[in-house]
Motif scaffolding. Structure first.
Motif, PDB file in Angstrom:
ATOM      1  N   LEU A   1      48.070  28.129  34.640  1.00 10.88           N
ATOM      2  CA  LEU A   1      46.675  28.007  35.068  1.00 10.88           C
ATOM      3  C   LEU A   1      46.485  28.337  36.540  1.00 10.88           C
ATOM      4  N   VAL A   2      47.512  28.828  37.174  1.00  9.52           N
ATOM      5  CA  VAL A   2      47.431  29.198  38.585  1.00  9.52           C
ATOM      6  C   VAL A   2      46.866  30.608  38.697  1.00  9.52           C
ATOM      7  N   VAL A   3      45.820  30.762  39.485  1.00 12.46           N
ATOM      8  CA  VAL A   3      45.177  32.064  39.679  1.00 12.46           C
ATOM      9  C   VAL A   3      45.383  32.492  41.126  1.00 12.46           C
ATOM     10  N   GLU A   4      46.077  33.599  41.312  1.00 10.78           N
ATOM     11  CA  GLU A   4      46.336  34.127  42.642  1.00 10.78           C
ATOM     12  C   GLU A   4      45.457  35.353  42.868  1.00 10.78           C
ATOM     13  N   HIS A   5      44.846  35.418  44.025  1.00 12.75           N
ATOM     14  CA  HIS A   5      43.958  36.518  44.358  1.00 12.75           C
ATOM     15  C   HIS A   5      44.669  37.478  45.309  1.00 12.75           C
ATOM     16  N   GLY A   6      44.226  38.708  45.272  1.00 14.66           N
ATOM     17  CA  GLY A   6      44.808  39.730  46.126  1.00 14.66           C
ATOM     18  C   GLY A   6      44.195  41.065  45.783  1.00 14.66           C
ATOM     19  N   ALA A   7      44.988  42.123  45.879  1.00 19.20           N
ATOM     20  CA  ALA A   7      44.516  43.465  45.534  1.00 19.20           C
ATOM     21  C   ALA A   7      45.655  44.229  44.883  1.00 19.20           C
ATOM     22  N   SER A   8      45.386  44.775  43.704  1.00 21.01           N
ATOM     23  CA  SER A   8      46.405  45.491  42.951  1.00 21.01           C
ATOM     24  C   SER A   8      45.727  46.354  41.895  1.00 21.01           C
ATOM     25  N   PRO A   9      46.299  47.525  41.590  1.00 21.32           N
ATOM     26  CA  PRO A   9      45.750  48.354  40.512  1.00 21.32           C
ATOM     27  C   PRO A   9      46.246  47.944  39.133  1.00 21.32           C
ATOM     28  N   ALA A  10      46.996  46.848  39.043  1.00 19.45           N
ATOM     29  CA  ALA A  10      47.620  46.473  37.770  1.00 19.45           C
ATOM     30  C   ALA A  10      46.602  46.213  36.674  1.00 19.45           C
ATOM     31  N   ASN A  11      45.460  45.600  37.028  1.00 18.60           N
ATOM     32  CA  ASN A  11      44.475  45.219  36.011  1.00 18.60           C
ATOM     33  C   ASN A  11      43.214  46.070  36.052  1.00 18.60           C
ATOM     34  N   THR A  12      43.218  47.145  36.841  1.00 19.20           N
ATOM     35  CA  THR A  12      42.006  47.942  36.988  1.00 19.20           C
ATOM     36  C   THR A  12      41.576  48.570  35.673  1.00 19.20           C
ATOM     37  N   TRP A  13      42.510  49.158  34.944  1.00 20.34           N
ATOM     38  CA  TRP A  13      42.187  49.813  33.671  1.00 20.34           C
ATOM     39  C   TRP A  13      41.633  48.797  32.673  1.00 20.34           C
ATOM     40  N   ALA A  14      42.244  47.627  32.603  1.00 18.79           N
ATOM     41  CA  ALA A  14      41.768  46.604  31.674  1.00 18.79           C
ATOM     42  C   ALA A  14      40.365  46.130  32.049  1.00 18.79           C
ATOM     43  N   GLN A  15      40.110  45.967  33.337  1.00 15.50           N
ATOM     44  CA  GLN A  15      38.775  45.531  33.767  1.00 15.50           C
ATOM     45  C   GLN A  15      37.724  46.589  33.465  1.00 15.50           C
ATOM     46  N   CYS A  16      38.075  47.858  33.620  1.00 16.09           N
ATOM     47  CA  CYS A  16      37.135  48.925  33.269  1.00 16.09           C
ATOM     48  C   CYS A  16      36.815  48.897  31.783  1.00 16.09           C
ATOM     49  N   LEU A  17      37.829  48.698  30.963  1.00 17.59           N
ATOM     50  CA  LEU A  17      37.604  48.614  29.515  1.00 17.59           C
ATOM     51  C   LEU A  17      36.690  47.444  29.165  1.00 17.59           C
ATOM     52  N   LEU A  18      36.900  46.305  29.799  1.00 17.69           N
ATOM     53  CA  LEU A  18      36.064  45.141  29.517  1.00 17.69           C
ATOM     54  C   LEU A  18      34.609  45.397  29.894  1.00 17.69           C
ATOM     55  N   VAL A  19      34.399  46.079  31.032  1.00 19.74           N
ATOM     56  CA  VAL A  19      33.030  46.404  31.432  1.00 19.74           C
ATOM     57  C   VAL A  19      32.391  47.357  30.415  1.00 19.74           C
ATOM     58  N   LEU A  20      33.139  48.376  29.989  1.00 18.11           N
ATOM     59  CA  LEU A  20      32.608  49.330  29.016  1.00 18.11           C
ATOM     60  C   LEU A  20      32.289  48.665  27.687  1.00 18.11           C
ATOM     61  N   ILE A  21      33.196  47.808  27.215  1.00 21.83           N
ATOM     62  CA  ILE A  21      32.994  47.125  25.932  1.00 21.83           C
ATOM     63  C   ILE A  21      31.774  46.211  25.995  1.00 21.83           C
ATOM     64  N   THR A  22      31.700  45.414  27.062  1.00 21.80           N
ATOM     65  CA  THR A  22      30.587  44.469  27.191  1.00 21.80           C
ATOM     66  C   THR A  22      29.251  45.203  27.339  1.00 21.80           C
ATOM     67  N   THR A  23      29.251  46.276  28.133  1.00 20.28           N
ATOM     68  CA  THR A  23      28.022  47.053  28.301  1.00 20.28           C
ATOM     69  C   THR A  23      27.578  47.655  26.978  1.00 20.28           C
ATOM     70  N   ASP A  24      28.534  48.186  26.221  1.00 21.64           N
ATOM     71  CA  ASP A  24      28.202  48.777  24.920  1.00 21.64           C
ATOM     72  C   ASP A  24      27.632  47.732  23.965  1.00 21.64           C
TER      73      ASP A  24
END
Length: 268
Positions: free
Chosen positions: A137-160
């Motif tokens: 349950l620990v959430v660490e913040h920062g900057a990384s391209p690791a989840n960028t593709w997944a976040q884009c997919l989630l935005v596209l799916i939700t928008t659709d």
């Protein structure tokens, strides 16, 4: 917006991986509650011997396949609930995702209009391609391209999902007029005591039934306003959600913005 920056960079634009970890926790919690509630309200007894649901399954798939479905049904309910809880807690999240994915896909075999199931399956698929789901349950913040593709997919799916829902409502004269909502609440008010599991599954607040459940002209006008508000909100919500997720972290060196092969490993 970060979304267009990510697309322009081939989804190598750095984003905050903590967002997806929060999404994983909330999504897993919602699925746990949904699957746990499905054990009640007649869900546990679905496909039981002699039930109508089993009879319909036999007509659709044949006796042999229907019996196979009935045999794995209850174990799958338990397994997917445990998997959803493990996903929320961050315990082997990818294995938990696969378990939940299989358990949710099973609903396509017996639900008539599984729109929520389709959204769940698409969302889980997007999470599977994430480079860093995190553990615990620990959430660490920062900057990384690791989840960028997944976040884009989630935005596209939700928008659709939202835009299609709004478009279907906009095309429906009965929904736009408020008549559909007024008739539904009125009918529910009349027959709710005769519905199975009426205390939970079909819960409509008494205040709504009392003031908007009589199918009067005033009720229909009120529901027309509500219908217009829902359509407008579904059209407006996805862009607002995506624009609120700007990457506020400083620019990273080129080595940090490498493609996914250089991002977080599959163990997260």
């Amino acid at each position: 917006m970060w979304f267009f920056d990510a697309l322009a960079s081939g989804c190598t634009h750095p984003t905050d991986p903590g967002r997806l970890k929060w999404f994983r926790i909330i999504f897993g919690t919602v699925l746990t509650a949904r699957f746990a509630l499905a054990l009640g309200q007649g869900g546990w007894d679905r496909l039981a011997p002699g039930s109508l649901s089993l009879h319909l399954a036999e007509q659709r798939y044949g006796p042999r396949r229907a019996r196979l479905l009935a045999g794995v049904y209850r174990p799958a309910l338990i397994a997917r609930t445990a998997g959803a809880l493990a996903l929320a807690l961050g315990l082997v999240p990818r294995l938990a995702l696969l378990t939940v994915l299989a358990g949710a896909a099973m609903e396509l075999l017996y639900l008539k209009s599984p729109n929520a199931v389709r959204y769940t399956l698409l969302t889980e698929t997007a999470l599977l391609v994430a480079g860093g789901l995190g553990h615990g349950l620990v959430v660490e913040h920062g900057a990384s391209p690791a989840n960028t593709w997944a976040q884009c997919l989630l935005v596209l799916i939700t928008t659709d999902i939202y835009r299609n829902s709004a478009w279907q409502k906009l095309r429906s004269p009965q929904f736009r007029s408020g008549l559909y909502l007024a008739q539904w609440v009125h009918t529910y008010t009349q027959v709710r005591e005769h519905l199975p599991h009426c205390r939970g599954q079909y819960a409509v607040p008494a205040l709504v039934r009392r003031h908007l459940g009589h199918l009067t002209d005033r009720d229909i006008r009120t529901w027309r306003l509500i219908a217009a508000t829902v359509i407008a909100a579904e059209f407006a919500l996805p862009p607002r959600c995506s624009s609120s997720r700007r990457c506020r972290t400083p620019s990273l060196p080129a080595s940090r913005c490498a493609p996914r092969s250089a991002a977080s490993g599959p163990g997260s």
